[in-house]
Design a protein around this motif. Structure first.
Motif, PDB file in Angstrom:
ATOM      1  N   GLY A 261      46.569  39.119  38.761  1.00 40.66           N
ATOM      2  CA  GLY A 261      47.360  37.919  38.998  1.00 40.66           C
ATOM      3  C   GLY A 261      48.846  38.077  38.734  1.00 40.66           C
ATOM      4  O   GLY A 261      49.604  37.114  38.849  1.00 40.66           O
TER       5      GLY A 261
ATOM      6  N   ASP B 264      39.303  33.231  42.726  1.00 38.25           N
ATOM      7  CA  ASP B 264      38.954  34.567  43.213  1.00 38.25           C
ATOM      8  C   ASP B 264      37.634  35.041  42.600  1.00 38.25           C
ATOM      9  O   ASP B 264      37.563  35.320  41.411  1.00 38.25           O
ATOM     10  CB  ASP B 264      40.087  35.537  42.874  1.00 38.25           C
TER      11      ASP B 264
ATOM     12  N   GLN C 137      48.347  33.828  35.297  1.00 40.37           N
ATOM     13  CA  GLN C 137      47.182  34.576  35.778  1.00 40.37           C
ATOM     14  C   GLN C 137      46.070  33.616  36.198  1.00 40.37           C
ATOM     15  O   GLN C 137      45.440  33.808  37.238  1.00 40.37           O
ATOM     16  CB  GLN C 137      46.639  35.511  34.694  1.00 40.37           C
TER      17      GLN C 137
ATOM     18  N   ARG D 119      36.666  39.130  40.983  1.00 42.08           N
ATOM     19  CA  ARG D 119      37.157  39.630  39.695  1.00 42.08           C
ATOM     20  C   ARG D 119      36.033  39.513  38.656  1.00 42.08           C
ATOM     21  O   ARG D 119      35.913  38.496  37.983  1.00 42.08           O
ATOM     22  CB  ARG D 119      38.394  38.857  39.273  1.00 42.08           C
TER      23      ARG D 119
ATOM     24  N   THR E  11      44.436  33.335  39.888  1.00 42.62           N
ATOM     25  CA  THR E  11      43.134  33.989  40.080  1.00 42.62           C
ATOM     26  C   THR E  11      41.932  33.055  39.984  1.00 42.62           C
ATOM     27  O   THR E  11      40.806  33.500  40.172  1.00 42.62           O
ATOM     28  CB  THR E  11      42.927  35.112  39.028  1.00 42.62           C
TER      29      THR E  11
END
Length: 173
Positions: free
Chosen positions: A14, A117, A110, A120, A114
């Protein structure tokens, strides 16, 4: 900067390594490679699958091979995975084979970048902020150990970051 020189972007997930890396490679007419994408293409599987099948150690072994190969290339902008600095071999290859730029960012930034997402694996937990804080504590000293340049990316426009990287690289020469 000589065109054969490579630039390696390190930092937490991120921080903007891929976004900045793509822009920087275009502006400097260098090849761009994302080490995680490189690993996925070589394996024919995505990162979460590799983590599921081989665990983090298996993934880190693959990452170490990729970093060794990629850092031997010239004229490259490389965006590394956030944990690439965890292995001493990777830090050695990065630090000795190109210019290392640490894109530093806050845990809050971050999370903002993120949160949606699913690619991850380390964030697939009930408390991603806590995970990110723990990762930062372990990894920040390693990022700083290997970096030639440290650059804060919070609230920064990607174009500004690219221009700042170019300025800092020029100052290193």
């Amino acid at each position: 900067m000589p065109s054969e020189q490579s630039i390696f972007l390190i930092g937490p997930m991120g921080a903007g390594k891929t976004t900045i890396g793509r822009l920087l490679s275009c502006e400097m007419h260098l090849e761009f490679v994302d080490s995680d994408k490189f690993i996925e293409e070589r394996c024919g599987a995505n990162i979460p699958w590799i983590f599921d099948m081989e665990g983090e150690v298996g993934f880190r072994d693959r990452e170490e091979q990729a970093i060794d190969l990629l850092t031997q290339r010239r004229g490259l902008v490389l965006a590394t995975g956030g944990g690439a600095v965890m292995r001493a071999e990777n830090r050695q290859h990065l630090g000795s084979r190109g210019i290392v730029i640490y894109l530093c960012t806050s845990v809050e930034q971050q999370i903002a970048r993120t949160s949606k997402d699913k690619n991850r694996p380390l964030l697939q937990t009930a408390n991603p902020a806590q995970v990110l804080r723990e990762l930062f504590k372990k990894r920040d000293p390693l990022y700083r150990e290997v970096a030639h340049v440290v650059l804060q990316t919070d609230q920064r426009n990607p174009r500004w970051v690219v221009n700042e990287i170019k300025k800092r690289i020029k100052a290193l020469s």
